[in-house]
Design a protein around this motif. Structure first.
Motif, short mmCIF file in Angstrom:
data_model
loop_
_atom_site.label_atom_id
_atom_site.label_comp_id
_atom_site.label_asym_id
_atom_site.label_seq_id
_atom_site.Cartn_x
_atom_site.Cartn_y
_atom_site.Cartn_z
N SER A 1 28.52 -0.10 15.13
CA SER A 1 27.25 -0.51 14.52
C SER A 1 26.74 -1.77 15.22
CB SER A 1 27.44 -0.78 13.03
OG SER A 1 26.25 -1.34 12.49
N ARG A 2 25.72 -1.60 16.03
CA ARG A 2 25.15 -2.76 16.73
C ARG A 2 24.58 -3.77 15.74
NH1 ARG A 2 22.93 1.35 19.78
NH2 ARG A 2 20.94 1.02 18.75
N GLN A 3 23.85 -3.29 14.75
CA GLN A 3 23.19 -4.20 13.81
C GLN A 3 24.20 -5.01 13.00
OE1 GLN A 3 20.31 -2.33 11.28
NE2 GLN A 3 19.52 -4.27 10.53
N GLY B 1 28.67 -11.14 13.71
CA GLY B 1 29.24 -11.90 14.81
C GLY B 1 30.55 -11.36 15.36
N PHE B 2 30.87 -10.13 15.04
CA PHE B 2 32.05 -9.46 15.61
C PHE B 2 31.80 -7.96 15.62
CE2 PHE B 2 32.92 -10.42 11.13
CZ PHE B 2 33.16 -9.15 10.61
N ASP B 3 32.61 -7.24 16.38
CA ASP B 3 32.42 -5.79 16.50
C ASP B 3 32.74 -5.09 15.18
OD1 ASP B 3 31.68 -6.02 19.14
OD2 ASP B 3 33.68 -5.58 19.91
N VAL B 4 31.80 -4.27 14.72
CA VAL B 4 31.97 -3.51 13.49
C VAL B 4 31.85 -2.02 13.81
CG1 VAL B 4 31.01 -3.01 11.20
CG2 VAL B 4 31.02 -5.36 12.06
N TYR B 5 32.84 -1.28 13.35
CA TYR B 5 32.84 0.16 13.50
C TYR B 5 32.84 0.79 12.11
CZ TYR B 5 33.99 -0.63 18.36
OH TYR B 5 33.96 -1.04 19.66
N LEU B 6 32.09 1.85 11.95
CA LEU B 6 31.98 2.54 10.67
C LEU B 6 32.68 3.90 10.77
CD1 LEU B 6 28.19 1.86 10.06
CD2 LEU B 6 30.13 0.54 9.22
#
Length: 121
Positions: free
Chosen positions: A26-28, A34-39
């Motif tokens: 998730s880019r947004q 402020g860190f990489d988020v994956y869904l």
């Protein structure tokens, strides 16, 4: 205590009945936090929730007993739907116990998944 082998066994059992859900960056959210988020898109499962994994696994490893005796659960939400879906897969009767006043939407969701019996208390 569960082991890694138990996790792999469960994965092997449920993979025949549930889709493998994607992990999507998730880019947004990443930018916002402020860190990489994956869904993990568990909303792609038949019940729209990850809890279906536990219900299906339980029903499959206890299939013979569940087909003879049926399945029963006390829940108003995702767990109830998980058990209803699992029962439908194996052709078992499912009874869901829930408090009075549960929304019609939740009751209808159970019916859509094959549950014909619900008990209010």
């Amino acid at each position: 205590m569960f082991t890694l082998a138990d996790v792999y066994r469960a994965r092997q059992v449920i993979s025949k009945y549930l889709v493998r859900t994607p992990l999507v960056y998730s880019r947004q959210l990443s930018r916002l936090l402020g860190f990489d988020v994956y869904l993990k898109l568990e909303n792609l499962q038949p019940t729209r929730a990850f809890k279906v994994r536990g219900g299906v696994y339980f029903a499959m490893i206890r299939r013979d007993e569940a087909q003879r005796k049926g399945l029963i659960a006390a829940s108003t939400g995702n767990h109830a739907q998980s058990i209803a879906y699992a029962g439908k897969l194996i052709g078992a009767r499912v009874v869901i116990v829930m408090p009075e006043g549960v929304s019609r939407v939740k009751v209808e969701a159970l019916k859509d998944l094959g549950c014909r019996d619900s008990i209010s208390w």
